[in-house]
Enzyme design. Sequence first.
Site, PDB file in Angstrom:
ATOM      1  N   LYS A  27     -17.150  -9.340 -44.312  1.00  0.00           N
ATOM      2  CA  LYS A  27     -17.645  -8.898 -43.005  1.00  0.00           C
ATOM      3  C   LYS A  27     -16.687  -7.885 -42.392  1.00  0.00           C
ATOM      4  O   LYS A  27     -17.096  -6.805 -41.967  1.00  0.00           O
ATOM      5  CB  LYS A  27     -17.782 -10.124 -42.089  1.00  0.00           C
ATOM      6  CG  LYS A  27     -18.614  -9.892 -40.847  1.00  0.00           C
ATOM      7  CD  LYS A  27     -18.640 -11.157 -39.968  1.00  0.00           C
ATOM      8  CE  LYS A  27     -19.528 -12.239 -40.581  1.00  0.00           C
ATOM      9  NZ  LYS A  27     -19.333 -13.556 -39.899  1.00  0.00           N
ATOM     10  N   ARG A  97     -15.329 -14.250 -35.129  1.00  0.00           N
ATOM     11  CA  ARG A  97     -16.223 -14.503 -36.255  1.00  0.00           C
ATOM     12  C   ARG A  97     -15.451 -14.722 -37.551  1.00  0.00           C
ATOM     13  O   ARG A  97     -14.476 -14.036 -37.820  1.00  0.00           O
ATOM     14  CB  ARG A  97     -17.157 -13.299 -36.463  1.00  0.00           C
ATOM     15  CG  ARG A  97     -17.707 -12.738 -35.196  1.00  0.00           C
ATOM     16  CD  ARG A  97     -18.479 -11.439 -35.428  1.00  0.00           C
ATOM     17  NE  ARG A  97     -19.645 -11.600 -36.258  1.00  0.00           N
ATOM     18  CZ  ARG A  97     -20.381 -10.572 -36.698  1.00  0.00           C
ATOM     19  NH1 ARG A  97     -20.023  -9.325 -36.405  1.00  0.00           N
ATOM     20  NH2 ARG A  97     -21.434 -10.798 -37.441  1.00  0.00           N
ATOM     21  N   GLY A 106     -23.230 -18.757 -42.852  1.00  0.00           N
ATOM     22  CA  GLY A 106     -23.400 -19.873 -41.944  1.00  0.00           C
ATOM     23  C   GLY A 106     -22.492 -21.065 -42.199  1.00  0.00           C
ATOM     24  O   GLY A 106     -22.606 -22.084 -41.532  1.00  0.00           O
ATOM     25  N   MET A 108     -19.106 -21.224 -42.016  1.00  0.00           N
ATOM     26  CA  MET A 108     -17.922 -21.335 -41.167  1.00  0.00           C
ATOM     27  C   MET A 108     -18.312 -21.023 -39.724  1.00  0.00           C
ATOM     28  O   MET A 108     -19.466 -20.773 -39.415  1.00  0.00           O
ATOM     29  CB  MET A 108     -16.829 -20.405 -41.683  1.00  0.00           C
ATOM     30  CG  MET A 108     -16.309 -20.848 -43.056  1.00  0.00           C
ATOM     31  SD  MET A 108     -15.006 -19.813 -43.686  1.00  0.00           S
ATOM     32  CE  MET A 108     -15.844 -18.267 -43.936  1.00  0.00           C
ATOM     33  N   ARG A 341     -24.167  -6.631 -45.564  1.00  0.00           N
ATOM     34  CA  ARG A 341     -23.623  -7.096 -46.847  1.00  0.00           C
ATOM     35  C   ARG A 341     -24.706  -6.890 -47.892  1.00  0.00           C
ATOM     36  O   ARG A 341     -25.895  -6.759 -47.547  1.00  0.00           O
ATOM     37  CB  ARG A 341     -23.223  -8.570 -46.773  1.00  0.00           C
ATOM     38  CG  ARG A 341     -24.377  -9.469 -46.429  1.00  0.00           C
ATOM     39  CD  ARG A 341     -23.950 -10.905 -46.224  1.00  0.00           C
ATOM     40  NE  ARG A 341     -24.976 -11.604 -45.463  1.00  0.00           N
ATOM     41  CZ  ARG A 341     -24.772 -12.653 -44.704  1.00  0.00           C
ATOM     42  NH1 ARG A 341     -23.570 -13.142 -44.561  1.00  0.00           N
ATOM     43  NH2 ARG A 341     -25.759 -13.232 -44.056  1.00  0.00           N
ATOM     44  N   HIS A 460     -28.408 -34.044 -77.984  1.00  0.00           N
ATOM     45  CA  HIS A 460     -29.672 -33.742 -78.661  1.00  0.00           C
ATOM     46  C   HIS A 460     -30.708 -33.200 -77.678  1.00  0.00           C
ATOM     47  O   HIS A 460     -31.332 -32.166 -77.909  1.00  0.00           O
ATOM     48  CB  HIS A 460     -30.183 -35.014 -79.344  1.00  0.00           C
ATOM     49  CG  HIS A 460     -31.473 -34.810 -80.090  1.00  0.00           C
ATOM     50  ND1 HIS A 460     -32.694 -35.051 -79.517  1.00  0.00           N
ATOM     51  CD2 HIS A 460     -31.708 -34.343 -81.342  1.00  0.00           C
ATOM     52  CE1 HIS A 460     -33.640 -34.763 -80.397  1.00  0.00           C
ATOM     53  NE2 HIS A 460     -33.060 -34.329 -81.522  1.00  0.00           N
ATOM     54  N   SER A 779     -19.696 -18.127 -89.995  1.00  0.00           N
ATOM     55  CA  SER A 779     -20.385 -18.327 -88.734  1.00  0.00           C
ATOM     56  C   SER A 779     -19.668 -19.464 -88.010  1.00  0.00           C
ATOM     57  O   SER A 779     -19.558 -20.567 -88.549  1.00  0.00           O
ATOM     58  CB  SER A 779     -21.848 -18.688 -88.984  1.00  0.00           C
ATOM     59  OG  SER A 779     -22.478 -18.940 -87.756  1.00  0.00           O
ATOM     60  N   CYS A 846     -22.736 -19.447 -83.989  1.00  0.00           N
ATOM     61  CA  CYS A 846     -24.068 -20.041 -83.881  1.00  0.00           C
ATOM     62  C   CYS A 846     -24.041 -21.326 -83.064  1.00  0.00           C
ATOM     63  O   CYS A 846     -25.011 -22.059 -83.014  1.00  0.00           O
ATOM     64  CB  CYS A 846     -24.638 -20.306 -85.267  1.00  0.00           C
ATOM     65  SG  CYS A 846     -23.646 -21.469 -86.212  1.00  0.00           S
ATOM     66  N   TYR A 866     -21.989 -10.666 -84.476  1.00  0.00           N
ATOM     67  CA  TYR A 866     -23.176 -11.082 -83.732  1.00  0.00           C
ATOM     68  C   TYR A 866     -22.941 -12.419 -83.035  1.00  0.00           C
ATOM     69  O   TYR A 866     -22.016 -13.163 -83.379  1.00  0.00           O
ATOM     70  CB  TYR A 866     -24.399 -11.191 -84.659  1.00  0.00           C
ATOM     71  CG  TYR A 866     -24.313 -12.296 -85.678  1.00  0.00           C
ATOM     72  CD1 TYR A 866     -24.716 -13.598 -85.359  1.00  0.00           C
ATOM     73  CD2 TYR A 866     -23.838 -12.060 -86.962  1.00  0.00           C
ATOM     74  CE1 TYR A 866     -24.627 -14.630 -86.281  1.00  0.00           C
ATOM     75  CE2 TYR A 866     -23.746 -13.075 -87.894  1.00  0.00           C
ATOM     76  CZ  TYR A 866     -24.139 -14.364 -87.540  1.00  0.00           C
ATOM     77  OH  TYR A 866     -24.050 -15.380 -88.444  1.00  0.00           O
TER      78      TYR A 866
HETATM   79  P1  ADP Z   1     -22.273 -15.958 -39.832  1.00  0.00           P
HETATM   80  O1  ADP Z   1     -21.222 -15.528 -40.779  1.00  0.00           O
HETATM   81  O2  ADP Z   1     -22.492 -17.406 -39.794  1.00  0.00           O
HETATM   82  O3  ADP Z   1     -23.518 -15.125 -39.960  1.00  0.00           O
HETATM   83  P2  ADP Z   1     -21.546 -14.272 -37.632  1.00  0.00           P
HETATM   84  O4  ADP Z   1     -20.102 -14.016 -37.420  1.00  0.00           O
HETATM   85  O5  ADP Z   1     -22.303 -13.199 -38.311  1.00  0.00           O
HETATM   86  O6  ADP Z   1     -21.694 -15.641 -38.367  1.00  0.00           O
HETATM   87  O7  ADP Z   1     -22.168 -14.551 -36.205  1.00  0.00           O
HETATM   88  C1  ADP Z   1     -23.447 -15.105 -36.012  1.00  0.00           C
HETATM   89  C2  ADP Z   1     -24.255 -14.298 -35.028  1.00  0.00           C
HETATM   90  O8  ADP Z   1     -23.599 -14.152 -33.787  1.00  0.00           O
HETATM   91  C3  ADP Z   1     -24.483 -12.884 -35.486  1.00  0.00           C
HETATM   92  O9  ADP Z   1     -25.571 -12.827 -36.327  1.00  0.00           O
HETATM   93  C4  ADP Z   1     -24.776 -12.165 -34.187  1.00  0.00           C
HETATM   94  O10 ADP Z   1     -26.130 -12.268 -33.868  1.00  0.00           O
HETATM   95  C5  ADP Z   1     -23.955 -12.935 -33.189  1.00  0.00           C
HETATM   96  N1  ADP Z   1     -22.755 -12.148 -32.865  1.00  0.00           N
HETATM   97  C6  ADP Z   1     -21.566 -12.198 -33.491  1.00  0.00           C
HETATM   98  N2  ADP Z   1     -20.710 -11.292 -32.932  1.00  0.00           N
HETATM   99  C7  ADP Z   1     -21.389 -10.659 -31.964  1.00  0.00           C
HETATM  100  C8  ADP Z   1     -21.064  -9.610 -31.054  1.00  0.00           C
HETATM  101  N3  ADP Z   1     -19.863  -9.037 -31.045  1.00  0.00           N
HETATM  102  N4  ADP Z   1     -22.013  -9.214 -30.195  1.00  0.00           N
HETATM  103  C9  ADP Z   1     -23.234  -9.798 -30.195  1.00  0.00           C
HETATM  104  N5  ADP Z   1     -23.606 -10.779 -31.027  1.00  0.00           N
HETATM  105  C10 ADP Z   1     -22.696 -11.215 -31.910  1.00  0.00           C
HETATM  106 MG    MG Z   2     -23.639 -13.217 -40.015  1.00  0.00          MG
END
Ligand code: ADP
Ligand code: MG
Length: 889
Positions: A27, A97, A106, A108, A341, A460, A779, A846, A866
């Site tokens: 990220k 984040r 999702g 962490m 990503r 088997h 083989s 083989c 092979y």
């Molecule tokens: P995850 O890795 O679980 O997707 P994110 O770090 O992407 O977590 O955060 C989840 C959500 O929070 C993002 O999809 C976004 O919608 C919101 N978010 C995160 N940072 C910001 C920001 N700076 N401004 C507005 N929304 C944010």
């Molecule tokens: Mg995200």
Amino acid sequence: MAEKNVYFFGGGKAEGTADMRELLGGKGANLADMSSAGVPVPAGFTISTRACAAYYENNKQHPESLQKEVAEHLARLEKLMGKKLGDANDPLLVSVRSGAAASMPGMMDTVLNLGMNDKAVEGLAKVSGNDRFAWDAYRRFLQMFGDVVKGCDHEKFEEALNSVKAEKGVEEDLDLDTEDLKKVVEKYKAVYRDHVGTDFPQDPVEQLWGSINAVFGSWHNPRAEKYRRLNNIKGLIGTAVNVQSMVYGNLGDTSGTGVCFTRDASTGENYFYGEYLMNAQGEDVVAGIRTPQPLQSLADANPEMYKQLDDIRSKLEKHYRDMQDLEFTIQQGTLYILQTRNGKRTGLAAIKIAVDMVAEGLITKEEAVTRVTPEQLDQVFHPMIDPAARKSAPVIAKGLNASPGAAAGEIVFTADEAEDWVKNKGKKVLLVRRETSPEDIGGMHVAEGILTSTGGMTSHAAVVARGMGKPSIVGCKALQIDHAKKTLTVEGKVYKEGDFFTMDGTAGEVFEGTLPLIKPELKGELDEFLAWADEIRTTANRPGLTDQVFRIRTNADTPGDATVARNYGAQGIGLCRTEHMFFEEDKIATFREMIVAKDVEARKAALAKLMPLQKKDFVGIFEAMAGLPVTIRLLDPPLHEFVPHEAAQIEQLAKSTGVSVDELKRKIESLHELNPMLGHRGCRLGITYPEVYDMQVEAIMSAAVEVAKKGMEVEPEIMIPLVGAVKELSILKANAEKVVARVFEEAGTTTAYKIGTMIEIPRAALTADEVAQEAEFFSFGTNDLTQMTFGYSRDDVGTFLPQYVEDEILEHDPFAVLDQTGVGQLVEIGVERGRKARPDLKVGICGEHGGEPSSVEFCYRTGLNYVSCSPYRVPIARLAAAHAVLKNR
Ligand code: ADP
Ligand code: MG
Ligand code: MG
């Protein structure tokens, strides 16, 4: 100077770059990269994964240098934004984040709206001109901070919110006005105080460090650890933390937030796919409180906005040259990208996107080939559980994913019943057994899938199912099978014969009931894609090898299997196991007569009856593989596996052979061995019962001559198994040559042929120079070689091997993934010493490893000519081989 651990991004610039994902997380690296590329990204800074590792190493303390770096970057951010955290007039709010080098969606934690306090809320209300929004942001922050950072009970916040709603007599959050939200804030503060014991911190810097630590802490939460384990994510040092200025998708009807894919992640169609919500903050889309809109409706509702987003879509795809999964927020008409990503996708989509992107000139063919993993390719050959249905279906048991694909049907506990139910009752069945044996072949053949509670990756059930291209799960310990009662108990719940189950052999997961299956559809793209893989593989430069081309052969015992494999691109047979043929109805009785024969004469008589039957099998195989080499292994398993053990069957054999029941029993008893796998089998049988191998060689060569006479090209390769001393091979080779000469003479013609050996005993590998004096090819039988190198019985590993892998005593199950460090050395030694004696020695593999991608790469690097694998794995091996060539260029 202390090392740099914080990296700024924003204002069209960035300190980090796209290739710094190890340090900044995926990220963070992409936020920096997008900033530099002029994509509208809210400014911020990233704290490195190294800081996370240091935090854990130092007892959850941060060095002063980091505190200083963060303070400096925060000041820089405040300056760029022209706002300050906690300011009473125009406050800066940030998100904190997570983001590791490997994507863990999702898993962490994230904290939004940080910097909120009693003063900042007034400031935000003033600048936004929207009191309600400001107080809503405050209460959201209180809840997230309390929950994520301090572990307050989520439900307590819900209760507080509901009590305010109830007081007012409304149901929706949106029906609460500013005054109501102020009440919610007070109640949230009380929830916080009750749980934490102190007041909610008004100081934004304290809030910030609390949140940074919480994100670092989420690296080791059980959910994240489990995700890494399940997805085999290893070798990462921690998560990065991104502190980023907030943008608001909940500032009215010209604001919104969403998630989208630049192409369809399940079909690969070049179609802009996504969901969004107007007047909402990020979490709302995921939380499922409101139902998001399909992205296409934004095109109607706000064409201008949609166009901006669509332009970014093309810009990002051109920049990253891959399908992107992106998060966006629109704040009062201005678009911001919060994350991008490479999007996760199905196997079908992976191939379609790779092929399309070559046509679009975005990537080269070689890149296209590297983009698709062997696992993704595998998906398109098998039915899969409809992902939508799968989401809500609980997994009732997990085992080893022995053979991929999904299947559904009624469970049965014996092979006979499987055959009866399918053939006579027209049902679809899953065969469930503790383990399977060669006698179960018929039932396995008609079953949709095979499930066993014991056994490993080369048991088997696993080997046969892979050969048949059927889904299979083995070693599924949670299943307690009672064959007598015909029941299956899983965690106390009892299932009977005829109950419906669904199994996913790709994941090794078992479900109750019938889940809908779908079969991926691909047309020209697949052939085109595999042709590119072949081009890479076959044009590899392999200095020092007589034959430069790295080939893919198949393990096939029947003309049917051979044809399937050839259609999948097999360039010959690397292993034809002759013993499977003897289990067929027309042969087993005669074969048993041969085993229990009183003397050589009686044995020869039985063999004479078998010869034409075996010959017929070989004719079919040579025809199916015309023009390609066919390696046929002479009889390998201990004879004990073939004789009957039940009274009725023994009696029947007594009748047909004229041998008394008692004598038969004595004979059968005498065949019994304590360690049959290390016993009287393989070439040892050839030495003690030469007439058996003579018969097989005669069958092979007379079939070859017959097919050659029809004008087809044959390349028989006679393979002698389990050689440990060169003398074994020289005796058996001389015997075979005598038979070949006789066949040629009788036929009045000859064909090309080779005699070689399997290398599956460590001693054979170590003395490969001697063995190669006699053998025209090697083989590697890596199943036995692994068994004998580790000293693990391949049929009994279920008792300890799963734990060995779990505890990381071994990195992988060595029967599934070739152990390059140990067993691999024997392969290397075998190749080197063998070729020293015979430079043009043809060498292949083989074992079951022949279709496993990392093992295929090893074989390529080690100079094998092979790999040979089960028919349905041939395309996987073709791709894995291309990957190996590219990686080692
Ligand atoms: P995850 O890795 O679980 O997707 P994110 O770090 O992407 O977590 O955060 C989840 C959500 O929070 C993002 O999809 C976004 O919608 C919101 N978010 C995160 N940072 C910001 C920001 N700076 N401004 C507005 N929304 C944010
Ligand atoms: Mg995200
Ligand atoms: Mg073997």
